[in-house]
Design a protein around this motif. Structure first.
Motif, PDB file in Angstrom:
ATOM      1  N   VAL A  38       0.722  -1.169  -0.099  1.00  0.00           N
ATOM      2  CA  VAL A  38      -0.337   0.083  -0.113  1.00  0.00           C
ATOM      3  C   VAL A  38       0.983   1.009  -0.009  1.00  0.00           C
ATOM      4  N   PRO A  39       0.679   2.160  -0.629  1.00  0.00           N
ATOM      5  CA  PRO A  39       1.770   3.708  -1.035  1.00  0.00           C
ATOM      6  C   PRO A  39       2.049   3.557   0.207  1.00  0.00           C
ATOM      7  N   SER A  40       0.883   4.187   1.083  1.00  0.00           N
ATOM      8  CA  SER A  40       1.081   5.028   2.468  1.00  0.00           C
ATOM      9  C   SER A  40       2.235   4.507   3.569  1.00  0.00           C
ATOM     10  N   THR A  41       2.076   3.502   2.526  1.00  0.00           N
ATOM     11  CA  THR A  41       3.113   1.900   4.067  1.00  0.00           C
ATOM     12  C   THR A  41       4.226   1.306   3.227  1.00  0.00           C
ATOM     13  N   SER A  42       4.890   1.683   2.375  1.00  0.00           N
ATOM     14  CA  SER A  42       5.257   0.834   1.699  1.00  0.00           C
ATOM     15  C   SER A  42       6.657   1.289   2.499  1.00  0.00           C
ATOM     16  N   PRO A  72       8.884 -18.377   7.503  1.00  0.00           N
ATOM     17  CA  PRO A  72       7.038 -18.140   6.835  1.00  0.00           C
ATOM     18  C   PRO A  72       7.854 -17.970   5.178  1.00  0.00           C
ATOM     19  N   TYR A  73       6.414 -17.806   4.310  1.00  0.00           N
ATOM     20  CA  TYR A  73       6.640 -17.278   2.929  1.00  0.00           C
ATOM     21  C   TYR A  73       6.571 -16.042   3.246  1.00  0.00           C
ATOM     22  N   PRO A  74       7.469 -14.829   2.340  1.00  0.00           N
ATOM     23  CA  PRO A  74       7.677 -13.617   2.129  1.00  0.00           C
ATOM     24  C   PRO A  74       6.612 -12.844   2.827  1.00  0.00           C
ATOM     25  N   HIS A  75       5.106 -12.860   1.647  1.00  0.00           N
ATOM     26  CA  HIS A  75       4.514 -11.959   1.649  1.00  0.00           C
ATOM     27  C   HIS A  75       3.629 -12.283   3.195  1.00  0.00           C
ATOM     28  N   GLN A  76       3.246 -13.393   3.790  1.00  0.00           N
ATOM     29  CA  GLN A  76       3.143 -13.769   5.703  1.00  0.00           C
ATOM     30  C   GLN A  76       3.979 -12.796   6.400  1.00  0.00           C
ATOM     31  N   ARG A  77       5.246 -12.767   6.087  1.00  0.00           N
ATOM     32  CA  ARG A  77       5.763 -11.931   6.719  1.00  0.00           C
ATOM     33  C   ARG A  77       5.879 -10.783   7.032  1.00  0.00           C
ATOM     34  N   PHE A  78       5.864 -10.339   5.625  1.00  0.00           N
ATOM     35  CA  PHE A  78       5.589  -8.957   5.646  1.00  0.00           C
ATOM     36  C   PHE A  78       4.248  -8.453   6.312  1.00  0.00           C
ATOM     37  N   HIS A  79       3.369  -9.462   5.557  1.00  0.00           N
ATOM     38  CA  HIS A  79       1.536  -8.683   5.967  1.00  0.00           C
ATOM     39  C   HIS A  79       1.531  -8.234   7.365  1.00  0.00           C
ATOM     40  N   ASP A  80       2.473  -9.051   8.006  1.00  0.00           N
ATOM     41  CA  ASP A  80       2.029  -9.678   9.583  1.00  0.00           C
ATOM     42  C   ASP A  80       2.952  -7.902  10.000  1.00  0.00           C
ATOM     43  N   ARG A  81       4.046  -7.921  10.269  1.00  0.00           N
ATOM     44  CA  ARG A  81       5.323  -6.706   9.924  1.00  0.00           C
ATOM     45  C   ARG A  81       4.272  -5.367   9.647  1.00  0.00           C
ATOM     46  N   LEU A  82       3.505  -5.331   8.553  1.00  0.00           N
ATOM     47  CA  LEU A  82       2.821  -3.946   8.397  1.00  0.00           C
ATOM     48  C   LEU A  82       1.378  -3.794   9.324  1.00  0.00           C
ATOM     49  N   ALA A 128       1.678  -5.195  12.154  1.00  0.00           N
ATOM     50  CA  ALA A 128       1.859  -4.431  13.694  1.00  0.00           C
ATOM     51  C   ALA A 128       2.649  -3.314  13.070  1.00  0.00           C
ATOM     52  N   GLY A 129       2.599  -2.182  12.476  1.00  0.00           N
ATOM     53  CA  GLY A 129       2.975  -1.110  11.680  1.00  0.00           C
ATOM     54  C   GLY A 129       4.296  -0.720  12.046  1.00  0.00           C
ATOM     55  N   ALA A 130       5.586  -2.615  11.673  1.00  0.00           N
ATOM     56  CA  ALA A 130       6.726  -2.197  11.969  1.00  0.00           C
ATOM     57  C   ALA A 130       7.453  -1.965  10.658  1.00  0.00           C
ATOM     58  N   VAL A 131       7.008  -1.898   9.868  1.00  0.00           N
ATOM     59  CA  VAL A 131       7.101  -1.602   8.805  1.00  0.00           C
ATOM     60  C   VAL A 131       7.748   0.238   8.687  1.00  0.00           C
TER      61      VAL A 131
END
Length: 498
Positions: A12-16, A483-493, A495-498
């Motif tokens: 998502v552009p605002s959180t990339s 885990p698969y990259p999408h899974q871990r990335f969106h979990d961080r997303l 959690a507001g960690a990205v």
């Protein structure tokens, strides 16, 4: 990727991680203008030792976060005796010694007086930096990498300085920078890259390598960049001492005019500051001003990958990147910097032109390959452990087994378990099953060969069946740990960690 190359997308552009945060133009970061200055910070309440560092620098972090142009004039008092002691306790106890030949255990014998003396010399201006002790370690390509080992007191002061400066620069560094940062890792960087390629309109990859980066950092530019945020001349004076302390190799001292030693505690942070101004702010500004298509950036220390939607924009960026780096004494490695067609449409487009499969690129220990799922034909990026690095690791294990030839089986087995577990903890990612299986099997084969060399009867005594029981006891099973990259990335997303 803190820390490391150290994570990607459907962004998502605002959180990339590739989204600009506050800075707009990079060139503004190159010349020092007028700046606000902070007043003396009030003393904070004392608390337990393990929390003192965090609480003591809380005000610095908040001030840096609220005002990106604030220049800090009063930082040196944070290099307290308590922080220096905590820095000493955080150092690796078995690390190689520098030119002072002082070990962690030597210093610990009278650590209270030693830290008090170091603190006194620092604040009187009597502290002197020792030259780095240079050693050489082999690289996977056969070349050797110079490593600078600092003396123990230099390590102590550098670690304390890193904590102070991180309080400021962690508020400034952009989201696509992952290397040697708090709470970031190499696998987060890999996730971000994977998600970006799969979910954004990425058709071209610029795989870049800076030639001899740590040895090419210009001292004058580095100090200018630091002065954008650091107005305390005592801090800058100590950093200059480290930069100009020189290198000692086999008893011969060499003057340092450029570069910062690889291996020094402070070097990763200084490198991030340098590239923040030379590359990060510039590429953030450049893509907003010059690109109509998608552009994604992932940087881990001096390794970075840029994904482009349009080939013409990628070529223009590469040409201007050469010019940009040359201005600051840096150079892109001619043989290791490539622009390749890569992404979800690369295979089809290349087939239409009568060309072969898309090229691959290496990043943070993995070869990235265009692929599709068997079930639905969905585009995915496969990551395989870089073959030549796997071979280099196995060669080191073989040599170590030869040196351990007559050590007890249990001791060697426990050592191998630690080595293989550490390797799997990094490399056991989805789609890399074949490589990790072969790695563990090859380690087992090398161990069996070593056991059979122990005596003339070794070959008859160590059958595959007997060795299989030994390997099952000590060698970990090669299973996917990430885990698969999408899974871990969106979990961080989430959690507001990205």
């Amino acid at each position: 990727m803190n820390d490391s190359r150290n994570s990607d997308e459907s962004i998502v552009p605002s959180t990339s991680p590739n989204k600009a945060e506050t800075e707009s133009a990079s060139e503004a970061g190159e010349e020092r203008g007028s700046a606000k200055r902070n007043t003396t910070e009030p003393a904070l309440p004392r608390t337990q030792k393990r929390k003192r560092k965090s609480l003591g620098l809380h005000g610095v972090r908040e001030a840096a976060r609220k005002d990106s142009k604030l220049v800090f004039n009063n930082l040196f008092h944070h290099l307290s005796a308590e922080l220096l002691l905590e820095s000493f306790e955080s150092l690796k106890k078995t690390a190689a010694v520098g030119v002072d030949e002082v070990t962690w255990q030597d210093y610990e014998h009278n650590v209270g007086d030693n830290i008090a003396n170091l603190h006194d010399r620092l604040h009187r201006g009597a502290y002197r930096a020792n030259p780095s002790k240079r050693i050489w370690i082999p690289k996977p390509d056969g070349r050797q990498r110079p490593i600078g080992i600092a003396s123990l007191e230099d390590k102590i002061v550098q670690q304390a300085m890193v904590w102070v400066l991180q309080s400021i620069y962690e508020q400034d560094f952009l989201g696509f920078s992952y290397g040697f940062r708090q709470g970031r890792s190499q696998h987060q960087a890999l996730d971000a890259l994977n998600v970006a390629i799969c979910d954004r309109r990425v058709n071209w990859i610029l795989d870049a390598d800076i030639a001899g980066f740590f040895d090419a950092i210009d001292h004058q530019w580095l100090i200018k960049f630091l002065e954008h945020r650091i107005g305390d001349q005592r801090i800058l004076r100590v950093i200059r001492k480290w930069l100009t302390a020189g290198v000692s190799e086999e008893g011969q001292w060499t003057k340092s005019t450029v570069g910062t030693p690889q291996g020094a505690v402070i070097s990763p942070l200084l490198a991030n500051v340098y590239l923040h101004y030379v590359f990060d702010l510039w590429i953030q500004w450049w893509r907003t001003q010059n690109c109509a298509g998608d552009v994604v950036v992932i940087r881990y220390a001096d390794d970075f990958v840029i994904g482009f939607e349009h080939q013409n924009e990628a070529k223009r960026c590469l040409a201007e990147l050469h010019e940009r780096f040359a201005k600051f004494g840096l150079e892109l490695h001619g043989d290791k910097t490539r622009l390749i067609e890569f992404g979800k449409h690369a295979k089809r487009r290349r087939a239409q032109r009568g060309e072969g499969a898309p090229e691959t690129f290496d990043f943070l220990g993995f070869t990235h390959v265009c692929a599709h799922t068997l079930a639905h034909g969905r585009f995915v990026v496969h990551r395989y452990s870089i073959a030549k690095r796997v071979r280099a690791t196995l060669a080191k294990i073989k040599e170590s087994l030869r040196r351990r030839l007559h050590r007890p089986l249990g001791e060697t087995g426990r050592w191998l378990r630690r080595v293989v577990t550490g390797w799997l903890n990094y490399h056991a990612v989805p789609f890399n099953t074949d490589r990790i299986d072969r790695f563990v099997n090859e380690v087992g084969r090398l161990w069996l060969m070593a056991l059979r060399r122990r005596s003339q009867r070794g070959r008859s005594r160590w059958t595959w069946e007997r060795f299989g029981r030994l390997a099952a006891k000590y060698l970990p099973r090669p299973t996917i740990k990430h885990p698969y990259p999408h899974q871990r990335f969106h979990d961080r997303l989430k959690a507001g960690a990205v």
